[in-house]
Design a protein around this motif. Sequence first.
Motif, PDB file in Angstrom:
ATOM      1  N   ASP A 101       0.842  -1.188   0.000  1.00  0.00           N
ATOM      2  CA  ASP A 101       0.000   0.000   0.000  1.00  0.00           C
ATOM      3  C   ASP A 101       0.883   1.246   0.000  1.00  0.00           C
ATOM      4  O   ASP A 101       1.276   1.759   1.044  1.00  0.00           O
ATOM      5  CB  ASP A 101      -0.918  -0.006   1.223  1.00  0.00           C
ATOM      6  CG  ASP A 101      -1.844   1.204   1.271  1.00  0.00           C
ATOM      7  OD1 ASP A 101      -1.900   1.950   0.259  1.00  0.00           O
ATOM      8  OD2 ASP A 101      -2.500   1.411   2.315  1.00  0.00           O
ATOM      9  N   LEU A 102       1.183   1.760  -1.181  1.00  0.00           N
ATOM     10  CA  LEU A 102       2.058   2.924  -1.283  1.00  0.00           C
ATOM     11  C   LEU A 102       1.387   4.203  -0.802  1.00  0.00           C
ATOM     12  O   LEU A 102       2.065   5.229  -0.636  1.00  0.00           O
ATOM     13  CB  LEU A 102       2.547   3.096  -2.717  1.00  0.00           C
ATOM     14  CG  LEU A 102       3.512   2.021  -3.221  1.00  0.00           C
ATOM     15  CD1 LEU A 102       3.832   2.264  -4.692  1.00  0.00           C
ATOM     16  CD2 LEU A 102       4.794   1.982  -2.389  1.00  0.00           C
ATOM     17  N   ALA A 103       0.090   4.189  -0.584  1.00  0.00           N
ATOM     18  CA  ALA A 103      -0.572   5.338   0.016  1.00  0.00           C
ATOM     19  C   ALA A 103      -0.253   5.452   1.500  1.00  0.00           C
ATOM     20  O   ALA A 103      -0.479   6.504   2.104  1.00  0.00           O
ATOM     21  CB  ALA A 103      -2.082   5.255  -0.199  1.00  0.00           C
ATOM     22  N   ASP A 104       0.279   4.404   2.075  1.00  0.00           N
ATOM     23  CA  ASP A 104       0.799   4.458   3.444  1.00  0.00           C
ATOM     24  C   ASP A 104       2.093   5.263   3.407  1.00  0.00           C
ATOM     25  O   ASP A 104       3.050   4.880   2.733  1.00  0.00           O
ATOM     26  CB  ASP A 104       1.065   3.038   3.943  1.00  0.00           C
ATOM     27  CG  ASP A 104       1.682   2.997   5.329  1.00  0.00           C
ATOM     28  OD1 ASP A 104       2.044   4.060   5.878  1.00  0.00           O
ATOM     29  OD2 ASP A 104       1.840   1.879   5.867  1.00  0.00           O
TER      30      ASP A 104
ATOM     31  N   ILE B  75      20.269   4.144  -5.620  1.00  0.00           N
ATOM     32  CA  ILE B  75      19.154   3.630  -6.421  1.00  0.00           C
ATOM     33  C   ILE B  75      19.312   4.200  -7.822  1.00  0.00           C
ATOM     34  O   ILE B  75      19.283   5.417  -8.012  1.00  0.00           O
ATOM     35  CB  ILE B  75      17.781   4.046  -5.854  1.00  0.00           C
ATOM     36  CG1 ILE B  75      17.643   3.659  -4.382  1.00  0.00           C
ATOM     37  CG2 ILE B  75      16.655   3.417  -6.678  1.00  0.00           C
ATOM     38  CD1 ILE B  75      16.421   4.276  -3.709  1.00  0.00           C
ATOM     39  N   ASP B  76      19.487   3.340  -8.802  1.00  0.00           N
ATOM     40  CA  ASP B  76      19.638   3.789 -10.175  1.00  0.00           C
ATOM     41  C   ASP B  76      18.315   3.841 -10.926  1.00  0.00           C
ATOM     42  O   ASP B  76      18.157   4.640 -11.856  1.00  0.00           O
ATOM     43  CB  ASP B  76      20.607   2.865 -10.932  1.00  0.00           C
ATOM     44  CG  ASP B  76      21.993   2.889 -10.305  1.00  0.00           C
ATOM     45  OD1 ASP B  76      22.649   3.937 -10.384  1.00  0.00           O
ATOM     46  OD2 ASP B  76      22.398   1.863  -9.730  1.00  0.00           O
ATOM     47  N   ALA B  77      17.379   2.990 -10.556  1.00  0.00           N
ATOM     48  CA  ALA B  77      16.075   2.945 -11.225  1.00  0.00           C
ATOM     49  C   ALA B  77      15.026   2.545 -10.199  1.00  0.00           C
ATOM     50  O   ALA B  77      15.300   1.771  -9.282  1.00  0.00           O
ATOM     51  CB  ALA B  77      16.098   1.940 -12.378  1.00  0.00           C
ATOM     52  N   ALA B  78      13.829   3.095 -10.362  1.00  0.00           N
ATOM     53  CA  ALA B  78      12.743   2.766  -9.435  1.00  0.00           C
ATOM     54  C   ALA B  78      11.428   2.807 -10.182  1.00  0.00           C
ATOM     55  O   ALA B  78      11.185   3.698 -11.006  1.00  0.00           O
ATOM     56  CB  ALA B  78      12.716   3.752  -8.265  1.00  0.00           C
ATOM     57  N   THR B  79      10.566   1.854  -9.880  1.00  0.00           N
ATOM     58  CA  THR B  79       9.272   1.795 -10.555  1.00  0.00           C
ATOM     59  C   THR B  79       8.179   1.360  -9.607  1.00  0.00           C
ATOM     60  O   THR B  79       8.420   0.588  -8.670  1.00  0.00           O
ATOM     61  CB  THR B  79       9.328   0.848 -11.771  1.00  0.00           C
ATOM     62  OG1 THR B  79       8.082   0.912 -12.477  1.00  0.00           O
ATOM     63  CG2 THR B  79       9.611  -0.589 -11.364  1.00  0.00           C
ATOM     64  N   ALA B  80       6.979   1.880  -9.851  1.00  0.00           N
ATOM     65  CA  ALA B  80       5.833   1.544  -9.006  1.00  0.00           C
ATOM     66  C   ALA B  80       4.555   1.672  -9.814  1.00  0.00           C
ATOM     67  O   ALA B  80       4.482   2.412 -10.800  1.00  0.00           O
ATOM     68  CB  ALA B  80       5.772   2.479  -7.797  1.00  0.00           C
ATOM     69  N   PHE B  81       3.548   0.940  -9.368  1.00  0.00           N
ATOM     70  CA  PHE B  81       2.195   1.112  -9.886  1.00  0.00           C
ATOM     71  C   PHE B  81       1.271   1.089  -8.686  1.00  0.00           C
ATOM     72  O   PHE B  81       1.629   0.560  -7.622  1.00  0.00           O
ATOM     73  CB  PHE B  81       1.831   0.002 -10.885  1.00  0.00           C
ATOM     74  CG  PHE B  81       2.121  -1.390 -10.412  1.00  0.00           C
ATOM     75  CD1 PHE B  81       1.215  -2.089  -9.632  1.00  0.00           C
ATOM     76  CD2 PHE B  81       3.325  -2.009 -10.737  1.00  0.00           C
ATOM     77  CE1 PHE B  81       1.485  -3.382  -9.187  1.00  0.00           C
ATOM     78  CE2 PHE B  81       3.606  -3.301 -10.296  1.00  0.00           C
ATOM     79  CZ  PHE B  81       2.684  -3.987  -9.524  1.00  0.00           C
ATOM     80  N   SER B  82       0.114   1.679  -8.838  1.00  0.00           N
ATOM     81  CA  SER B  82      -0.797   1.764  -7.698  1.00  0.00           C
ATOM     82  C   SER B  82      -2.201   2.027  -8.204  1.00  0.00           C
ATOM     83  O   SER B  82      -2.429   2.264  -9.393  1.00  0.00           O
ATOM     84  CB  SER B  82      -0.365   2.901  -6.752  1.00  0.00           C
ATOM     85  OG  SER B  82      -0.424   4.138  -7.434  1.00  0.00           O
ATOM     86  N   GLY B  83      -3.139   2.023  -7.294  1.00  0.00           N
ATOM     87  CA  GLY B  83      -4.503   2.388  -7.630  1.00  0.00           C
ATOM     88  C   GLY B  83      -5.377   1.210  -7.984  1.00  0.00           C
ATOM     89  O   GLY B  83      -5.001   0.361  -8.781  1.00  0.00           O
ATOM     90  N   ARG B  84      -6.540   1.173  -7.393  1.00  0.00           N
ATOM     91  CA  ARG B  84      -7.527   0.142  -7.697  1.00  0.00           C
ATOM     92  C   ARG B  84      -8.545   0.721  -8.665  1.00  0.00           C
ATOM     93  O   ARG B  84      -9.014   1.839  -8.488  1.00  0.00           O
ATOM     94  CB  ARG B  84      -8.217  -0.317  -6.410  1.00  0.00           C
ATOM     95  CG  ARG B  84      -9.211  -1.449  -6.581  1.00  0.00           C
ATOM     96  CD  ARG B  84      -9.711  -1.923  -5.220  1.00  0.00           C
ATOM     97  NE  ARG B  84     -10.587  -3.072  -5.338  1.00  0.00           N
ATOM     98  CZ  ARG B  84     -11.905  -3.005  -5.482  1.00  0.00           C
ATOM     99  NH1 ARG B  84     -12.497  -1.823  -5.544  1.00  0.00           N
ATOM    100  NH2 ARG B  84     -12.639  -4.097  -5.574  1.00  0.00           N
ATOM    101  N   VAL B  85      -8.871  -0.048  -9.703  1.00  0.00           N
ATOM    102  CA  VAL B  85      -9.843   0.426 -10.686  1.00  0.00           C
ATOM    103  C   VAL B  85     -11.211   0.578 -10.024  1.00  0.00           C
ATOM    104  O   VAL B  85     -11.731  -0.361  -9.421  1.00  0.00           O
ATOM    105  CB  VAL B  85      -9.942  -0.544 -11.881  1.00  0.00           C
ATOM    106  CG1 VAL B  85     -10.963  -0.024 -12.883  1.00  0.00           C
ATOM    107  CG2 VAL B  85      -8.575  -0.718 -12.536  1.00  0.00           C
ATOM    108  N   VAL B  86     -11.773   1.774 -10.121  1.00  0.00           N
ATOM    109  CA  VAL B  86     -13.113   2.048  -9.592  1.00  0.00           C
ATOM    110  C   VAL B  86     -14.003   2.449 -10.761  1.00  0.00           C
ATOM    111  O   VAL B  86     -13.711   3.419 -11.463  1.00  0.00           O
ATOM    112  CB  VAL B  86     -13.077   3.170  -8.539  1.00  0.00           C
ATOM    113  CG1 VAL B  86     -14.493   3.518  -8.083  1.00  0.00           C
ATOM    114  CG2 VAL B  86     -12.217   2.750  -7.346  1.00  0.00           C
ATOM    115  N   THR B  87     -15.050   1.704 -10.986  1.00  0.00           N
ATOM    116  CA  THR B  87     -15.935   1.957 -12.122  1.00  0.00           C
ATOM    117  C   THR B  87     -17.287   2.489 -11.653  1.00  0.00           C
ATOM    118  O   THR B  87     -17.594   2.494 -10.464  1.00  0.00           O
ATOM    119  CB  THR B  87     -16.135   0.688 -12.950  1.00  0.00           C
ATOM    120  OG1 THR B  87     -16.659  -0.355 -12.095  1.00  0.00           O
ATOM    121  CG2 THR B  87     -14.820   0.212 -13.542  1.00  0.00           C
ATOM    122  N   GLY B  88     -18.084   2.923 -12.610  1.00  0.00           N
ATOM    123  CA  GLY B  88     -19.403   3.469 -12.314  1.00  0.00           C
ATOM    124  C   GLY B  88     -19.529   4.871 -12.882  1.00  0.00           C
ATOM    125  O   GLY B  88     -18.531   5.565 -13.103  1.00  0.00           O
TER     126      GLY B  88
END
Length: 249
Positions: free
Chosen positions: A62-65, A83-96
């Motif tokens: 949980d990167l929002a922490d 650190i030469d390279a760093a990558t992340a993904f986040s977020g839960r798909v919310v539809t409607g």
Amino acid sequence: MTSSTTRRVALVADAGFYVGPPMARLLAQRGHDLVIGNPAAGLVDELTALGAAVEVVDGVRDLADPEAAPRLVEAALGRFGRIDAATAFSGRVVTGSFLSSTLDDLRSVERGCIEAPYHFLRAVVPTMVEQKAGQVLVLTSATASRPTPNAPLYSAARAGATMLVKNVAAEVARHGVQVNAVGTNFMDFPEFLRASGATDPAIRERIEAGVPMRRLGTVDECAAFCMAFLDGSSGFTTGQFVSYAGGWG
């Protein structure tokens, strides 16, 4: 204790989900030692067999922490000194639809799609600025590039994250730090299938018909695409957003 190494060091915030495992494998194959969060079962042994030294940090999905990304950075600096390279993904798909949305929906997408990348960038970028070098890649969503029916809040939040990446990139470019974003959509992985209803073969067929390439993307090919933003082979691109969505976006 800092180890002496001439290998590049890459940080993969979540190596247990989505494109995290294939990205970690490719980085190891390309001569990187790794700091990885929450690795998939057996992944550490795979990476070690590829010649990588691996530092594992659990409990940081949980990167929002606000404490998650700093723990990853501290582990990287403690083990490798940089650190030469760093990558992340986040977020839960919310539809409607927007008209059926609630403030809780908005807060949910804001936490996962804005706060999480903010905390990640805020943790990793200062170290790279001090080093006068580094590559950061944030995976957002191709929905950031256009209005998206049935996902207006998610699309808007992803656009915010993408613009955050662009702004950070502009601020730190003079320090030799690259910050870019890749936005995915129509990916063949459980979260997209769940959110879109594509676990139903008939719905999947309809979705694929709306993708210019007429299929869903795979996490392995996405990871391969992302390498140019992380593996040190291309040092003259920053502040960019690229849709990875089979021609959509």
